[in-house]
Scaffold this active site. Structure first.
Site, mmCIF file in Angstrom:
data_model
loop_
_atom_site.group_PDB
_atom_site.id
_atom_site.type_symbol
_atom_site.label_atom_id
_atom_site.label_comp_id
_atom_site.label_asym_id
_atom_site.label_seq_id
_atom_site.Cartn_x
_atom_site.Cartn_y
_atom_site.Cartn_z
ATOM 1 N N GLY A 212 0.809 -1.198 0.000
ATOM 2 C CA GLY A 212 0.000 0.000 0.000
ATOM 3 C C GLY A 212 0.846 1.253 0.000
ATOM 4 O O GLY A 212 2.016 1.239 -0.419
ATOM 5 N N SER A 213 0.269 2.332 0.487
ATOM 6 C CA SER A 213 0.962 3.618 0.453
ATOM 7 C C SER A 213 2.086 3.680 1.475
ATOM 8 O O SER A 213 2.066 2.996 2.507
ATOM 9 C CB SER A 213 -0.031 4.751 0.733
ATOM 10 O OG SER A 213 -0.426 4.748 2.090
ATOM 11 N N THR A 214 3.065 4.535 1.188
ATOM 12 C CA THR A 214 4.177 4.729 2.123
ATOM 13 C C THR A 214 3.674 5.302 3.443
ATOM 14 O O THR A 214 4.141 4.909 4.518
ATOM 15 C CB THR A 214 5.225 5.666 1.495
ATOM 16 O OG1 THR A 214 5.742 5.057 0.296
ATOM 17 C CG2 THR A 214 6.386 5.914 2.451
ATOM 18 N N GLU B 165 5.647 -3.513 0.608
ATOM 19 C CA GLU B 165 5.792 -3.020 -0.756
ATOM 20 C C GLU B 165 4.963 -1.753 -0.824
ATOM 21 O O GLU B 165 3.739 -1.794 -0.829
ATOM 22 C CB GLU B 165 5.294 -4.070 -1.760
ATOM 23 C CG GLU B 165 5.605 -3.692 -3.195
ATOM 24 C CD GLU B 165 4.349 -3.475 -4.005
ATOM 25 O OE1 GLU B 165 4.075 -2.300 -4.340
ATOM 26 O OE2 GLU B 165 3.662 -4.451 -4.315
ATOM 27 N N CYS C 98 1.769 -0.196 -8.980
ATOM 28 C CA CYS C 98 2.878 0.399 -8.228
ATOM 29 C C CYS C 98 4.160 0.495 -9.039
ATOM 30 O O CYS C 98 5.055 1.265 -8.693
ATOM 31 C CB CYS C 98 3.125 -0.406 -6.954
ATOM 32 S SG CYS C 98 3.380 -2.166 -7.269
ATOM 33 N N SER D 57 7.807 -7.866 -14.026
ATOM 34 C CA SER D 57 7.354 -8.739 -12.942
ATOM 35 C C SER D 57 7.281 -10.196 -13.378
ATOM 36 O O SER D 57 6.711 -10.532 -14.416
ATOM 37 C CB SER D 57 5.981 -8.296 -12.438
ATOM 38 O OG SER D 57 6.032 -6.987 -11.924
#
Length: 496
Positions: free
Chosen positions: A245-247, A267, A301, A459
């Site tokens: 998710g978000s930082t 991540e 992302c 990926s």
């Protein structure tokens, strides 16, 4: 390892603890916590008779704890981002349900840890087989809840299933070590043991024969995300947290995990640079840019977020990229044949793209194509290309997470690397060059966890996925990914 699985709703800050595209490690049990369904993960029973014709057997709205589906006192709605229609209502669990899931996972772990590697491998393989068998229906669920084109959703299911296949094989290759010390009467051993209860996200476990409690799901709304996330991250029975998710949210979870010193994999956000040097093959670079930027309408992302193009090749690249965008991208409903660009996940996402475009244009950027909402619906935005972008613009230092490709001109290799590395995140980076010496230099100098050289799609389950700086901790996939869920134990055997 036993697992807690958290799903949360569209547009919420992601408290889901592992994306659909990542599979579980076979060495641990799973406790799944879920807040409102993250794009691509909600299994919505209420949509079974909807336009996609989704099967009721794969659609669930309740929590899943100790091998049983459990309703909650409250529910929250999940909407189709393409039409705005309500797809279904999902159980809105709270901290008590989260703690119950942790206890179920811990109790299951006590026996799951004794299951042989061969048996765990077999169960994960069955899980993989079920995903492949149901891949078409699972893809429809993703498109219904996320909006992405059906073909992309099918690819996501396959990618996700491959993690199960990979770790079903890795389960039988977890080796320890023997270390010879100066003492003749001692032998030193290193054992690898499962870390314990972990928070992870993944679908279809029960049908594969995973024992009750090893895998648990606790859905919740954005309103309850904080209390449920805190319950999972601070519970003393939880040994591992895996979060995507978000930082900003990752930092909050790290604070929670710090109090009891839990193992953490994260991540987090990205701001991927895409560099095109003068020596690059322009057509290849354009193809790579299209694949890297516009997958899921720019909502991944690892999507390229900043395009840095050297002066000698700049005009040609911009011209050909604009042509490719107009020729190859089609905005529409994800279920419609030929659609390449679905909706953004919600109104807030649209507003962010609009803000970035408006800011850039006000500071001198030129719209080469796109630049506004698409007539198809309120959550749709035209694939957009900007030129004459400068470093002071929002799109140059914030992740857009949408179909916006801003192009900045540079003169030297050193300048491009400096701009690319100026971000405080470093998940993925891409560059195109035909100069072998330059390729080695730039690949080593880019401050990211993953580099695509003359390639826009990087990926794969066989390779380590993860970032540096504030893009996260640890790696997923590859032979290194399983180590995130193992503890090393040193044993000194004396008196020999």
């Amino acid at each position: 390892m036993a697992t807690c699985f958290q799903l949360r709703g569209c547009g919420a800050q992601r408290l889901s603890l592992l994306p659909l595209g990542r599979g579980p490690c076979p060495c641990a049990g799973y406790l799944g916590l879920s807040t409102q369904p993250k794009p691509g993960l909600a299994l919505l029973r209420g949509y079974a008779q909807g336009p996609a014709g989704l099967p009721p057997a794969l659609l669930r709205t309740d929590g899943f704890v100790g091998g049983r589906w459990l309703p909650a006192r409250a529910v929250f709605p999940v909407y189709d981002p393409a039409s705005g229609a309500e797809l279904g209502k999902v159980a809105d669990c709270g901290a008590p349900e989260a703690r119950a899931a942790v206890r179920a996972a811990y109790e299951a772990f006590c026996s799951w840890r004794e299951v042989s590697a061969k048996e765990r491998s077999s169960l994960l393989r069955k899980w993989y087989d079920l995903m492949i068998k149901n891949k078409e229906d699972l893809a429809k669920i993703i498109t219904a809840e996320n909006g992405k084109p059906l073909k992309e959703a099918q690819g996501e299911i396959l990618y996700s299933a491959l993690f199960l296949e990979w770790f079903s094989e890795e389960a039988r290759r977890i080796y320890g070590d023997i270390i010879y010390t100066p003492a003749k009467d001692k032998r030193s051993l290193v054992l690898k043991q499962p870390v314990g209860v972990a928070t992870v996200i993944t679908p279809l476990a029960k049908q594969a024969g995973i024992p009750p409690g090893v895998y648990n799901v606790v859905p919740c709304s954005r309103k309850k995300a904080k209390e449920v996330g805190e319950a999972l991250c601070t519970d003393p029975l939880v040994s591992k947290i895996s979060f995507t998710g978000s930082t900003a949210t990752g930092k909050i979870l790290l604070h929670y995990a710090a109090d009891s010193v839990k193992r953490v994999s994260m991540e987090l956000g990205g701001h991927a640079p895409f560099i095109v040097f003068d020596s690059a093959n322009v057509d290849q670079a354009v193809a790579g840019a299209m694949a890297s930027k516009f997958r899921n309408s720019g909502q991944t992302c690892v999507c390229s977020n900043r395009f840095l193009v050297q002066r000698g090749i700049h005009d040609s690249f911009v011209k050909k990229l604009a042509e490719a965008i107009k020729r190859d991208l089609r905005v529409g409903n994800g279920f419609e044949e030929g659609t390449t660009q679905g909706p953004l996940i919600n109104e807030k996402a649209i507003e962010k793209v609009e803000k970035h475009v408006s800011d850039a244009v006000s500071k001198g950027a030129t719209i080469e194509t796109g630049g506004k909402r698409h007539r198809f619906g309120k959550n749709f935005f035209e694939p957009t290309l900007l030129s004459n972008v400068t470093r002071d613009m929002l799109c140059s230092h914030e992740e857009t997470f949408g179909p916006l490709a801003p192009v900045m001109k540079f003169d030297t290799e050193e300048e491009a690397v400096a701009i690319a590395n100026a971000a405080d995140v470093g998940l993925a980076g891409y560059f195109y060059s035909q100069d072998p010496a330059q390729i080695w230099r730039v690949a080593e100098q880019l401050e990211v966890g993953m580099v695509g050289v003359n390639e826009g799609l990087i990926s794969t389950v066989e390779c380590p996925f993860g970032g540096v700086k504030q893009s996260g901790l640890g790696r997923e996939g590859s032979k290194y990914g399983i180590d995130e869920y193992l503890e090393l134990k040193y044993v000194c055997y004396g008196g020999l």
